[in-house]
Design an enzyme around this catalytic site. Structure first.
Site, PDB file in Angstrom:
ATOM      1  N   LYS A  51       0.822  -1.214  -0.074  1.00  0.00           N
ATOM      2  CA  LYS A  51       0.065  -0.067  -0.040  1.00  0.00           C
ATOM      3  C   LYS A  51       0.912   1.391  -0.018  1.00  0.00           C
ATOM      4  O   LYS A  51       0.623   2.275  -0.743  1.00  0.00           O
ATOM      5  CB  LYS A  51      -1.000  -0.222   1.206  1.00  0.00           C
ATOM      6  CG  LYS A  51      -2.001  -1.029   1.081  1.00  0.00           C
ATOM      7  CD  LYS A  51      -2.776  -1.265   2.225  1.00  0.00           C
ATOM      8  CE  LYS A  51      -3.801  -2.316   2.250  1.00  0.00           C
ATOM      9  NZ  LYS A  51      -4.420  -2.852   3.462  1.00  0.00           N
ATOM     10  N   GLN A  95      -5.121  -1.507   9.615  1.00  0.00           N
ATOM     11  CA  GLN A  95      -4.973  -2.839   8.876  1.00  0.00           C
ATOM     12  C   GLN A  95      -5.741  -3.781   9.768  1.00  0.00           C
ATOM     13  O   GLN A  95      -5.426  -4.150  10.998  1.00  0.00           O
ATOM     14  CB  GLN A  95      -3.648  -2.920   8.754  1.00  0.00           C
ATOM     15  CG  GLN A  95      -3.324  -4.472   7.895  1.00  0.00           C
ATOM     16  CD  GLN A  95      -3.742  -4.250   6.756  1.00  0.00           C
ATOM     17  OE1 GLN A  95      -3.582  -3.481   5.816  1.00  0.00           O
ATOM     18  NE2 GLN A  95      -4.318  -5.601   6.240  1.00  0.00           N
ATOM     19  N   ASP A 118     -11.503   2.557   3.547  1.00  0.00           N
ATOM     20  CA  ASP A 118     -11.770   0.850   3.402  1.00  0.00           C
ATOM     21  C   ASP A 118     -13.380   0.994   3.290  1.00  0.00           C
ATOM     22  O   ASP A 118     -13.695  -0.362   3.002  1.00  0.00           O
ATOM     23  CB  ASP A 118     -11.403   0.349   4.864  1.00  0.00           C
ATOM     24  CG  ASP A 118     -10.304  -0.461   4.634  1.00  0.00           C
ATOM     25  OD1 ASP A 118      -9.911  -0.862   3.652  1.00  0.00           O
ATOM     26  OD2 ASP A 118      -9.714  -0.835   5.737  1.00  0.00           O
TER      27      ASP A 118
END
Ligand code: NAD
Length: 281
Positions: A51, A95, A118
């Site tokens: 990422k 995460q 997200d």
């Protein structure tokens, strides 16, 4: 047709690179992605590294904040609150999975929904299901873009989604509804999955069972999108038996090289969208 996720993701990143450069010249600022990694789960470490790499490649600011697995929940929530107020951070991603002592729901709900890249915040989940503008979870968004590569108009198609997770199955269902598909959502308690699959023009498999979907489960000419990433003795495989299904399907994503690369590209896209919304106010 084998749907090339690697190539599509590279094209998406190329477009984002241009967009970021334009935003820089307009606002003298670039989108910033902050990823929080708690603990040292090996798979999470790889995801986070990628990422960071791709965010930098498209010209964004990228920051990774690492905490040990035993971090106090309060400290993590305080950091998120601090990032919520920081104008340099356009998108925040914590995460997953998180250690057991941390309440995942509290973490997701603490992220300002306008920075939730997200798409897991209840506000974004609600907006997506109401058909309003929202951050869309990255993997289903990637699946949708790949589907559009095969067929622009999905209206009236019968789609089946295998798996009902908040991460994949449920948001995927909403995206297919938005495209005017007729959607069947299936899960571990579904009675006859093979029969359900055989009725579908589009199959999205997001289960986590290696090669679950067999060649004789798929209608000739169907489009098959395989979200699964399963480690087996013979390497990484999807939820679809690629060798069998590729003989029947009109189009199919491979694993690896299908949905996986799209997920990070869509995360970058979501970060750019959050930046744009914050600056167009
Ligand atoms: P999950 O475990 O949260 O959900 C799995 C779903 O599958 C559940 O809803 C369950 O009811 C359903 N299921 C289980 N057994 C079933 C069966 N026999 N028949 C029908 N449905 C069944 O998983 P998830 O987080 O949605 O991930 C699914 C897969 O996608 C995993 O392999 C994961 O590694 C992969 N994944 C890939 C990406 C990517 O970027 N490509 C991203 C996230 C997850």
């Amino acid at each position: 047709m084998i749907i090339d996720g690697k190539k599509t993701a590279a094209e998406l990143r190329e477009g984002l690179k241009k967009k970021v450069a334009e935003l820089k010249s307009t606002y003298n600022a670039v989108p910033g992605l902050t990823v929080i990694l708690v603990g040292d789960d090996p798979a999470s470490k790889i995801y986070v590294k990628n990422k960071e790499k791709f965010a930098k490649e498209v010209g964004m600011n990228s920051e990774v904040i690492r905490y040990p697995a035993d971090i106090e929940e309060k400290k993590l929530l305080n950091k998120i609150n601090e990032l919520n107020k920081n104008d340099k951070t356009s998108g925040i991603l914590v995460q997953l999975p998180l250690p057991k002592h941390i309440d995942k729901r509290k973490v997701i709900e603490t992220i300002d929904h306008t920075k939730d890249v997200d798409g897991f915040h209840p506000m974004n989940v609600g907006n997506l299901s109401s058909g309003y503008s929202s951050s869309i979870p990255c993997t289903p968004l990637g699946c949708s873009l790949l589907l559009k590569k095969v067929e622009k108009n999905l209206s009236g198609k019968h789609a089946i989604v295998i798996g009902r997770s908040n991460l994949n199955g449920k948001p995927m269902t909403q995206l297919l509804l938005k495209e005017n598909c007729t959607v069947t959502i299936t899960h571990s308690k579904t009675k006859d999955l093979k029969a359900e699959c055989l009725r579908a023009d589009i199959i999205i498999a997001a289960v986590g069972i290696p090669k679950l979907v067999k060649g004789d489960w798929v209608k000739k000419g169907a489009i098959v999108i395989d979200v699964g990433i399963n480690k087996t003795d013979s390497g990484i495989v999807g939820d679809v038996d690629f060798d069998q299904v590729s003989k029947v399907a009109k189009a199919i994503t491979p694993v690896p090289g299908g949905v996986g690369p799209m997920t990070i590209a869509c995360l970058l896209r979501n970060t750019v969208e959050c930046f744009k919304k914050a600056h167009y106010k």
